[in-house]
Enzyme design. Structure first.
Site, mmCIF file in Angstrom:
data_model
loop_
_atom_site.group_PDB
_atom_site.id
_atom_site.type_symbol
_atom_site.label_atom_id
_atom_site.label_comp_id
_atom_site.label_asym_id
_atom_site.label_seq_id
_atom_site.Cartn_x
_atom_site.Cartn_y
_atom_site.Cartn_z
ATOM 1 N N ILE A 1 28.215 44.267 42.073
ATOM 2 C CA ILE A 1 27.427 45.483 42.329
ATOM 3 C C ILE A 1 26.370 45.685 41.242
ATOM 4 C CG2 ILE A 1 27.578 48.017 42.433
ATOM 5 C CD1 ILE A 1 30.368 47.624 43.786
ATOM 6 N N TYR B 1 45.451 51.067 38.745
ATOM 7 C CA TYR B 1 43.993 51.052 38.966
ATOM 8 C C TYR B 1 43.530 52.380 39.553
ATOM 9 C CZ TYR B 1 39.565 49.810 41.353
ATOM 10 O OH TYR B 1 38.259 49.782 41.818
ATOM 11 N N ILE C 1 33.556 46.947 26.620
ATOM 12 C CA ILE C 1 33.176 48.369 26.470
ATOM 13 C C ILE C 1 34.078 49.124 25.499
ATOM 14 C CG2 ILE C 1 31.962 48.737 28.668
ATOM 15 C CD1 ILE C 1 34.712 49.893 29.704
HETATM 16 P P1 NAD Z 1 32.805 42.747 39.504
HETATM 17 O O1 NAD Z 1 34.090 42.184 39.001
HETATM 18 O O2 NAD Z 1 31.882 41.846 40.204
HETATM 19 O O3 NAD Z 1 32.029 43.503 38.334
HETATM 20 C C1 NAD Z 1 32.665 44.087 37.224
HETATM 21 C C2 NAD Z 1 31.891 43.689 35.981
HETATM 22 O O4 NAD Z 1 32.443 44.341 34.836
HETATM 23 C C3 NAD Z 1 31.965 42.193 35.694
HETATM 24 O O5 NAD Z 1 30.677 41.688 35.443
HETATM 25 C C4 NAD Z 1 32.876 42.093 34.486
HETATM 26 O O6 NAD Z 1 32.603 40.943 33.699
HETATM 27 C C5 NAD Z 1 32.583 43.389 33.781
HETATM 28 N N1 NAD Z 1 33.683 43.845 32.929
HETATM 29 C C6 NAD Z 1 35.003 43.928 33.233
HETATM 30 N N2 NAD Z 1 35.704 44.399 32.210
HETATM 31 C C7 NAD Z 1 34.818 44.640 31.202
HETATM 32 C C8 NAD Z 1 34.934 45.132 29.883
HETATM 33 N N3 NAD Z 1 36.127 45.468 29.378
HETATM 34 N N4 NAD Z 1 33.822 45.255 29.129
HETATM 35 C C9 NAD Z 1 32.604 44.892 29.631
HETATM 36 N N5 NAD Z 1 32.449 44.407 30.865
HETATM 37 C C10 NAD Z 1 33.526 44.284 31.661
HETATM 38 O O7 NAD Z 1 33.224 43.976 40.458
HETATM 39 P P2 NAD Z 1 32.326 44.925 41.373
HETATM 40 O O8 NAD Z 1 32.851 44.802 42.755
HETATM 41 O O9 NAD Z 1 30.883 44.716 41.114
HETATM 42 O O10 NAD Z 1 32.793 46.354 40.828
HETATM 43 C C11 NAD Z 1 31.952 47.195 40.052
HETATM 44 C C12 NAD Z 1 32.638 48.556 39.919
HETATM 45 O O11 NAD Z 1 32.798 49.151 41.207
HETATM 46 C C13 NAD Z 1 34.040 48.498 39.303
HETATM 47 O O12 NAD Z 1 34.210 49.616 38.469
HETATM 48 C C14 NAD Z 1 34.967 48.597 40.511
HETATM 49 O O13 NAD Z 1 36.214 49.146 40.184
HETATM 50 C C15 NAD Z 1 34.152 49.536 41.404
HETATM 51 N N6 NAD Z 1 34.503 49.417 42.839
HETATM 52 C C16 NAD Z 1 34.122 48.320 43.554
HETATM 53 C C17 NAD Z 1 34.440 48.254 44.923
HETATM 54 C C18 NAD Z 1 34.028 47.085 45.781
HETATM 55 O O14 NAD Z 1 34.202 47.156 47.023
HETATM 56 N N7 NAD Z 1 33.454 46.026 45.234
HETATM 57 C C19 NAD Z 1 35.157 49.298 45.537
HETATM 58 C C20 NAD Z 1 35.531 50.394 44.745
HETATM 59 C C21 NAD Z 1 35.177 50.466 43.403
HETATM 60 C C1 UD2 Z 2 40.282 48.060 48.596
HETATM 61 C C2 UD2 Z 2 39.899 47.475 47.243
HETATM 62 C C3 UD2 Z 2 41.066 47.507 46.325
HETATM 63 C C4 UD2 Z 2 41.656 48.890 46.253
HETATM 64 C C5 UD2 Z 2 42.028 49.350 47.664
HETATM 65 C C6 UD2 Z 2 42.567 50.759 47.628
HETATM 66 C C7 UD2 Z 2 38.173 45.806 47.467
HETATM 67 C C8 UD2 Z 2 37.830 44.364 47.510
HETATM 68 N N1 UD2 Z 2 39.472 46.106 47.376
HETATM 69 O O1 UD2 Z 2 41.270 47.263 49.194
HETATM 70 O O2 UD2 Z 2 40.640 47.122 45.026
HETATM 71 O O3 UD2 Z 2 40.693 49.761 45.699
HETATM 72 O O4 UD2 Z 2 40.849 49.348 48.483
HETATM 73 O O5 UD2 Z 2 42.671 51.280 48.873
HETATM 74 O O6 UD2 Z 2 37.320 46.681 47.447
HETATM 75 N N2 UD2 Z 2 42.685 41.140 54.517
HETATM 76 C C9 UD2 Z 2 43.008 40.143 55.428
HETATM 77 N N3 UD2 Z 2 42.811 38.843 55.055
HETATM 78 C C10 UD2 Z 2 42.299 38.500 53.838
HETATM 79 C C11 UD2 Z 2 41.972 39.523 52.912
HETATM 80 C C12 UD2 Z 2 42.186 40.839 53.298
HETATM 81 O O7 UD2 Z 2 43.480 40.421 56.532
HETATM 82 O O8 UD2 Z 2 42.140 37.296 53.573
HETATM 83 C C13 UD2 Z 2 42.863 42.532 54.919
HETATM 84 C C14 UD2 Z 2 43.661 43.356 53.936
HETATM 85 O O9 UD2 Z 2 45.055 43.240 54.158
HETATM 86 C C15 UD2 Z 2 43.137 44.760 54.272
HETATM 87 C C16 UD2 Z 2 41.673 44.509 54.682
HETATM 88 O O10 UD2 Z 2 41.585 43.122 54.971
HETATM 89 O O11 UD2 Z 2 43.827 45.307 55.358
HETATM 90 C C17 UD2 Z 2 40.685 44.825 53.587
HETATM 91 O O12 UD2 Z 2 41.124 44.167 52.402
HETATM 92 P P1 UD2 Z 2 40.304 44.262 51.000
HETATM 93 O O13 UD2 Z 2 41.157 43.639 49.978
HETATM 94 O O14 UD2 Z 2 38.925 43.764 51.200
HETATM 95 O O15 UD2 Z 2 40.134 45.815 50.770
HETATM 96 P P2 UD2 Z 2 41.208 47.010 50.718
HETATM 97 O O16 UD2 Z 2 40.587 48.139 51.449
HETATM 98 O O17 UD2 Z 2 42.546 46.601 51.144
#
Ligand code: NAD
Ligand code: UD2
Length: 310
Positions: free
Chosen positions: A12, A145, A54
């Protein structure tokens, strides 16, 4: 405008960095590269890329004192639910102490701060049945988490209430798009599905595939962040960030079949423990500030699939 993106080398963060670089913001990235990649943000020079955790207090303090950022987007976190379950002390240090450290350092040393955005998660809702998920819905964190994200957003809010820091939290739903890493079984499901289609491998559904999610394309997330940055009324608030729509996994698989013009093998196995059956966000509050998701699921997937790169 000077912007700090913690976790900016991740999925992101790299999109936000790209967007604001194009807008000629001066972007600094603070990232320990634990899950991110330097190659995601090659357009950021080494002077603006700080490879550090961080929780490194003196480094964070020196950086904030010196640069006086206008905007801080705080994404760095232990992002894996499983890792937080396996090592809750470590994830607590990064996800809670790291967040508090950033807030406090900005309070003490940055009078220039105009917006501080915290990346929270739909995980805070847990497995509650009510739909859509509303920011005043019952909270039921089911993992370290989720507790840490909830704590982070509450600290973020209280720093506005008590010290008038211009803070906002966004509860991200299921974000997808280019540069999302598909390499763990707990990676975002669409990154896994894409990788299976691209490599002609079997996709495994956990359960019957009828579970639904609110999948939001990463560029809509970028738009939402810019809406928050541009609106002073976002201070002290917590918003859901999704599309307001749900779609089942089976349905997503069919959309991949249409876009790839072929299919792959699929199999069904047991539901993951704690898996949520249905999830989608109520997004009215963010819409009232001007957010309007632009990518239908078909448009988002098409752009994602045609993206050249990982
Ligand atoms: P990502 O793993 O691609 O990015 C996280 C980044 O943070 C990485 O570049 C990692 O190296 C860095 N990082 C981790 N720990 C660190 C530390 N201690 N100090 C400095 N840098 C550190 O994940 P993302 O999907 O891009 O997630 C970004 C944010 O969004 C996170 O806070 C995650 O919890 C939140 N989030 C993501 C999703 C999603 O669907 N991807 C959903 C809900 C929340
Ligand atoms: C999301 C977050 C997770 C946590 C959770 C809390 C991501 C990637 N994950 O999980 O970190 O915050 O929400 O609610 O954002 N699935 C399959 N096959 C696969 C992988 C996944 O069927 O190979 C299913 C899984 O069981 C789930 C759905 O796909 O029902 C979505 O899975 P996910 O891991 O992408 O996201 P989620 O919502 O479970």
């Amino acid at each position: 405008m000077k912007m700090l993106i913690t976790g900016g080398a991740g999925f992101i963060g790299s999109h936000l960095a790209e967007f604001y670089c194009d807008k000629k913001y001066e972007i600094f990235i603070l990232d320990d590269l634990s899950t991110g990649h330097r190659s995601n943000v090659e357009f950021i020079d080494d002077k603006h890329f700080i490879k550090s955790c961080i929780t490194n207090k003196s480094l964070v303090e020196d950086l904030i004192k010196k640069e006086q950022f206008d905007i801080v987007i705080h994404l760095a976190a232990v992002v894996s639910v499983v890792e937080s379950i396996n090592n809750p002390i470590r994830s607590q240090k990064i996800n809670i102490d790291g967040t508090l450290n950033l807030l406090e350092t900005n309070r003490r040393h940055n009078e220039n701060l105009k917006r501080f955005i915290f990346a929270s998660s739909a995980a805070v809702y847990g497995n509650t049945k009510s739909l859509p998920k509303k920011t005043d819905s019952f909270i039921d964190p089911e993992s370290p988490y989720a507790i840490e994200k909830y704590t982070g957003e509450q600290y973020t809010k209280i720093y506005n209430n008590l010290y008038k820091l211009p803070t906002t939290s966004l509860r991200f739903f299921n974000v997808y798009g280019p540069r999302q890493d598909p390499n763990s079984p707990y990676s975002g499901v669409l990154s896994i599905m894409k990788s299976k289609f691209a490599n002609n491998e079997t996709f495994t559904f956990y359960g019957d595939g009828k579970q639904t999610r609110d999948f939001v394309y990463v560029k809509d997330l970028v738009q939402a962040v810019s809406v928050v940055i541009n609106n002073e009324e976002s201070s002290g608030e917590i918003f859901n960030l999704g599309t307001g729509k749900q779609i089942s996994l089976i349905n997503m698989f069919e959309k991949f079949e249409i876009l790839y013009k072929r299919t792959i093998d699929k199999k069904f196995t047991t539901v993951r423990s704690g898996d949520i059956k249905e999830s989608y966000a109520q997004i009215e509050a963010l819409k009232n500030l001007g957010y309007s998701p632009k990518y239908s699921i078909e448009e988002g997937l098409e752009e994602y699939i045609n993206y050249v790169g990982s």
